[in-house]
Design a protein around this motif. Structure first.
Motif, PDB file in Angstrom:
ATOM      1  N   THR A 174       0.823  -1.213   0.000  1.00  0.00           N
ATOM      2  CA  THR A 174       0.000   0.000   0.000  1.00  0.00           C
ATOM      3  C   THR A 174       0.857   1.262   0.000  1.00  0.00           C
ATOM      4  O   THR A 174       1.808   1.361   0.771  1.00  0.00           O
ATOM      5  N   CYS A 175       0.505   2.187  -0.869  1.00  0.00           N
ATOM      6  CA  CYS A 175       1.258   3.443  -0.927  1.00  0.00           C
ATOM      7  C   CYS A 175       0.298   4.621  -1.110  1.00  0.00           C
ATOM      8  O   CYS A 175      -0.879   4.444  -1.425  1.00  0.00           O
ATOM      9  N   ILE A 176       0.847   5.816  -0.905  1.00  0.00           N
ATOM     10  CA  ILE A 176       0.051   7.040  -1.022  1.00  0.00           C
ATOM     11  C   ILE A 176       0.629   7.931  -2.105  1.00  0.00           C
ATOM     12  O   ILE A 176       1.844   8.135  -2.183  1.00  0.00           O
ATOM     13  N   LEU A 177      -0.269   8.459  -2.932  1.00  0.00           N
ATOM     14  CA  LEU A 177       0.088   9.511  -3.874  1.00  0.00           C
ATOM     15  C   LEU A 177      -0.622  10.766  -3.398  1.00  0.00           C
ATOM     16  O   LEU A 177      -1.844  10.754  -3.223  1.00  0.00           O
ATOM     17  N   TYR A 178       0.130  11.816  -3.150  1.00  0.00           N
ATOM     18  CA  TYR A 178      -0.423  13.034  -2.542  1.00  0.00           C
ATOM     19  C   TYR A 178      -0.575  14.109  -3.606  1.00  0.00           C
ATOM     20  O   TYR A 178       0.370  14.423  -4.316  1.00  0.00           O
ATOM     21  N   ILE A 179      -1.783  14.671  -3.695  1.00  0.00           N
ATOM     22  CA  ILE A 179      -2.015  15.771  -4.639  1.00  0.00           C
ATOM     23  C   ILE A 179      -2.316  17.021  -3.823  1.00  0.00           C
ATOM     24  O   ILE A 179      -3.325  17.090  -3.109  1.00  0.00           O
ATOM     25  N   SER A 180      -1.425  17.991  -3.909  1.00  0.00           N
ATOM     26  CA  SER A 180      -1.584  19.220  -3.124  1.00  0.00           C
ATOM     27  C   SER A 180      -2.477  20.203  -3.869  1.00  0.00           C
ATOM     28  O   SER A 180      -2.780  20.034  -5.055  1.00  0.00           O
ATOM     29  N   GLU A 181      -2.885  21.229  -3.150  1.00  0.00           N
ATOM     30  CA  GLU A 181      -3.667  22.315  -3.753  1.00  0.00           C
ATOM     31  C   GLU A 181      -2.900  22.898  -4.951  1.00  0.00           C
ATOM     32  O   GLU A 181      -3.475  23.138  -6.012  1.00  0.00           O
ATOM     33  N   ALA A 182      -1.592  23.070  -4.767  1.00  0.00           N
ATOM     34  CA  ALA A 182      -0.755  23.634  -5.846  1.00  0.00           C
ATOM     35  C   ALA A 182      -0.753  22.730  -7.079  1.00  0.00           C
ATOM     36  O   ALA A 182      -0.792  23.211  -8.220  1.00  0.00           O
ATOM     37  N   ASP A 183      -0.703  21.405  -6.864  1.00  0.00           N
ATOM     38  CA  ASP A 183      -0.738  20.449  -7.988  1.00  0.00           C
ATOM     39  C   ASP A 183      -2.030  20.611  -8.796  1.00  0.00           C
ATOM     40  O   ASP A 183      -2.020  20.594 -10.026  1.00  0.00           O
ATOM     41  N   LEU A 184      -3.154  20.742  -8.082  1.00  0.00           N
ATOM     42  CA  LEU A 184      -4.457  20.852  -8.736  1.00  0.00           C
ATOM     43  C   LEU A 184      -4.555  22.124  -9.570  1.00  0.00           C
ATOM     44  O   LEU A 184      -5.040  22.111 -10.698  1.00  0.00           O
ATOM     45  N   VAL A 185      -4.072  23.219  -8.991  1.00  0.00           N
ATOM     46  CA  VAL A 185      -4.177  24.513  -9.661  1.00  0.00           C
ATOM     47  C   VAL A 185      -3.204  24.593 -10.842  1.00  0.00           C
ATOM     48  O   VAL A 185      -3.480  25.242 -11.846  1.00  0.00           O
ATOM     49  N   ALA A 186      -2.075  23.868 -10.739  1.00  0.00           N
ATOM     50  CA  ALA A 186      -1.012  23.975 -11.753  1.00  0.00           C
ATOM     51  C   ALA A 186      -1.367  23.334 -13.097  1.00  0.00           C
ATOM     52  O   ALA A 186      -0.729  23.615 -14.100  1.00  0.00           O
ATOM     53  N   GLY A 187      -2.359  22.439 -13.112  1.00  0.00           N
ATOM     54  CA  GLY A 187      -2.713  21.843 -14.406  1.00  0.00           C
ATOM     55  C   GLY A 187      -2.816  20.336 -14.352  1.00  0.00           C
ATOM     56  O   GLY A 187      -3.175  19.759 -13.327  1.00  0.00           O
ATOM     57  N   ASP A 188      -2.466  19.694 -15.481  1.00  0.00           N
ATOM     58  CA  ASP A 188      -2.761  18.263 -15.648  1.00  0.00           C
ATOM     59  C   ASP A 188      -1.615  17.322 -15.306  1.00  0.00           C
ATOM     60  O   ASP A 188      -1.746  16.110 -15.472  1.00  0.00           O
ATOM     61  N   GLU A 189      -0.490  17.843 -14.831  1.00  0.00           N
ATOM     62  CA  GLU A 189       0.666  16.983 -14.557  1.00  0.00           C
ATOM     63  C   GLU A 189       0.314  15.871 -13.565  1.00  0.00           C
ATOM     64  O   GLU A 189       0.713  14.727 -13.726  1.00  0.00           O
ATOM     65  N   PHE A 190      -0.480  16.200 -12.536  1.00  0.00           N
ATOM     66  CA  PHE A 190      -0.844  15.199 -11.518  1.00  0.00           C
ATOM     67  C   PHE A 190      -1.672  14.066 -12.132  1.00  0.00           C
ATOM     68  O   PHE A 190      -1.566  12.914 -11.730  1.00  0.00           O
ATOM     69  N   LYS A 191      -2.495  14.391 -13.162  1.00  0.00           N
ATOM     70  CA  LYS A 191      -3.306  13.366 -13.833  1.00  0.00           C
ATOM     71  C   LYS A 191      -2.397  12.374 -14.557  1.00  0.00           C
ATOM     72  O   LYS A 191      -2.589  11.162 -14.482  1.00  0.00           O
ATOM     73  N   ARG A 192      -1.402  12.920 -15.248  1.00  0.00           N
ATOM     74  CA  ARG A 192      -0.447  12.054 -15.974  1.00  0.00           C
ATOM     75  C   ARG A 192       0.284  11.137 -14.993  1.00  0.00           C
ATOM     76  O   ARG A 192       0.516   9.969 -15.269  1.00  0.00           O
ATOM     77  N   ARG A 193       0.631  11.698 -13.845  1.00  0.00           N
ATOM     78  CA  ARG A 193       1.342  10.934 -12.813  1.00  0.00           C
ATOM     79  C   ARG A 193       0.478   9.769 -12.314  1.00  0.00           C
ATOM     80  O   ARG A 193       0.949   8.641 -12.175  1.00  0.00           O
ATOM     81  N   LEU A 194      -0.801  10.048 -12.046  1.00  0.00           N
ATOM     82  CA  LEU A 194      -1.702   8.995 -11.556  1.00  0.00           C
ATOM     83  C   LEU A 194      -1.903   7.895 -12.593  1.00  0.00           C
ATOM     84  O   LEU A 194      -1.898   6.706 -12.264  1.00  0.00           O
ATOM     85  N   VAL A 195      -2.066   8.297 -13.842  1.00  0.00           N
ATOM     86  CA  VAL A 195      -2.272   7.316 -14.922  1.00  0.00           C
ATOM     87  C   VAL A 195      -1.012   6.465 -15.090  1.00  0.00           C
ATOM     88  O   VAL A 195      -1.086   5.243 -15.234  1.00  0.00           O
ATOM     89  N   ARG A 196       0.161   7.121 -15.026  1.00  0.00           N
ATOM     90  CA  ARG A 196       1.441   6.377 -15.153  1.00  0.00           C
ATOM     91  C   ARG A 196       1.557   5.359 -14.023  1.00  0.00           C
ATOM     92  O   ARG A 196       1.962   4.221 -14.226  1.00  0.00           O
ATOM     93  N   PHE A 197       1.210   5.777 -12.803  1.00  0.00           N
ATOM     94  CA  PHE A 197       1.280   4.873 -11.646  1.00  0.00           C
ATOM     95  C   PHE A 197       0.359   3.681 -11.861  1.00  0.00           C
ATOM     96  O   PHE A 197       0.749   2.537 -11.670  1.00  0.00           O
ATOM     97  N   ARG A 198      -0.880   3.959 -12.257  1.00  0.00           N
ATOM     98  CA  ARG A 198      -1.880   2.891 -12.422  1.00  0.00           C
ATOM     99  C   ARG A 198      -1.448   1.883 -13.474  1.00  0.00           C
ATOM    100  O   ARG A 198      -1.640   0.677 -13.327  1.00  0.00           O
ATOM    101  N   ASN A 199      -0.850   2.392 -14.546  1.00  0.00           N
ATOM    102  CA  ASN A 199      -0.454   1.511 -15.648  1.00  0.00           C
ATOM    103  C   ASN A 199       0.777   0.675 -15.317  1.00  0.00           C
ATOM    104  O   ASN A 199       0.961  -0.416 -15.840  1.00  0.00           O
ATOM    105  N   ALA A 200       1.636   1.220 -14.434  1.00  0.00           N
ATOM    106  CA  ALA A 200       2.929   0.567 -14.214  1.00  0.00           C
ATOM    107  C   ALA A 200       3.033  -0.194 -12.902  1.00  0.00           C
ATOM    108  O   ALA A 200       3.971  -0.936 -12.692  1.00  0.00           O
ATOM    109  N   SER A 201       2.065  -0.013 -12.009  1.00  0.00           N
ATOM    110  CA  SER A 201       2.248  -0.553 -10.662  1.00  0.00           C
ATOM    111  C   SER A 201       1.150  -1.528 -10.266  1.00  0.00           C
ATOM    112  O   SER A 201      -0.008  -1.359 -10.611  1.00  0.00           O
ATOM    113  N   SER A 202       1.558  -2.539  -9.500  1.00  0.00           N
ATOM    114  CA  SER A 202       0.576  -3.492  -8.962  1.00  0.00           C
ATOM    115  C   SER A 202       0.299  -3.189  -7.489  1.00  0.00           C
ATOM    116  O   SER A 202      -0.347  -3.955  -6.791  1.00  0.00           O
ATOM    117  N   LEU A 203       0.816  -2.050  -7.003  1.00  0.00           N
ATOM    118  CA  LEU A 203       0.578  -1.654  -5.616  1.00  0.00           C
ATOM    119  C   LEU A 203      -0.837  -1.112  -5.438  1.00  0.00           C
ATOM    120  O   LEU A 203      -1.457  -0.635  -6.386  1.00  0.00           O
TER     121      LEU A 203
END
Length: 209
Positions: A52-81
């Motif tokens: 089990t792991c945590i991916l943290y999305i801060s207020e700044a991440d949300l306001v900054a744009g779509d980078e956090f979305k790409r990160r989540l999708v990359r994690f989901r595609n590459a990880s079995s955690l």
């Protein structure tokens, strides 16, 4: 990206991404849980257990744009955690929350937990850790082959001594003590016995040392 089994979290500890060192989350966690910082966790912010792991999305991440979305999708595609997403839901980031919820829960099938700030996030992480520890202890208790070697783990001098071995940091020192229980048994361990705990290269270093 980190896959299950490539990061081993010592029992009752949390491994945090180096970028969180000195943050409010880290400061509030200190004293409540045993937190170790490591480089190279990739997309993951905190490892609560081997699964089990945590991916943290801060207020700044949300306001900054779509980078956090790409990160989540990359994690989901590459990880079995099992990934838990903690997101800062504030007055400023509230307008983005529905889109995040749709992506995380409906499209990626991950758990989403909103928090107001890093202080609230630290309380949540503490609760999640105790849940993971209970889950791990069930695994330990149901497995007759897991040796219960906890007696010397609390000895700071033993812990520091093991860290003096080349290639062994805090995490590996804890894992070695959990596995072998004492310096004496660690000294007498063969490369073959050490390998499953720390990998081939470090096992050889420990053995020759």
């Amino acid at each position: 990206p980190v896959t299950a089994g490539s990061i081993v979290v010592p029992y009752g500890h949390v491994i945090g991404n180096e970028k969180w060192r000195g943050s409010e989350v880290a400061q509030r966690l200190q004293g409540k849980i045993r937190l170790i910082f490591e480089d190279g966790l990739g997309l993951v912010d905190f490892h609560l257990s081997n699964r089990t792991c945590i991916l943290y999305i801060s207020e700044a991440d949300l306001v900054a744009g779509d980078e956090f979305k790409r990160r989540l999708v990359r994690f989901r595609n590459a990880s079995s955690l099992r990934g838990i997403v903690i997101v800062e839901k504030t007055q400023m980031s509230d307008q983005y929350f529905l889109a995040v919820q749709k992506l995380v829960v409906l499209e990626l099938g991950m758990v989403l937990l909103p928090v107001a700030n890093q202080g609230e996030a630290s309380q949540l992480i503490t609760q999640l850790v105790s849940f993971c520890v209970r889950e791990q202890s069930k695994d330990h208790n149901s497995n007759p082959f897991v040796r219960k070697q906890r007696s010397q783990l609390a000895e700071p001098s033993v812990f520091r001594t093991v860290q003096q071995i080349p290639g062994v940091g805090k995490t590996k020192a804890l894992l070695l003590l959990q596995q072998f229980g004492s310096i004496h048994r660690l000294c007498n361990a063969s490369v073959q016995e050490l390998e499953p705990v720390v990998g081939q290269m470090v096992a050889r270093q420990i053995h020759s040392f």
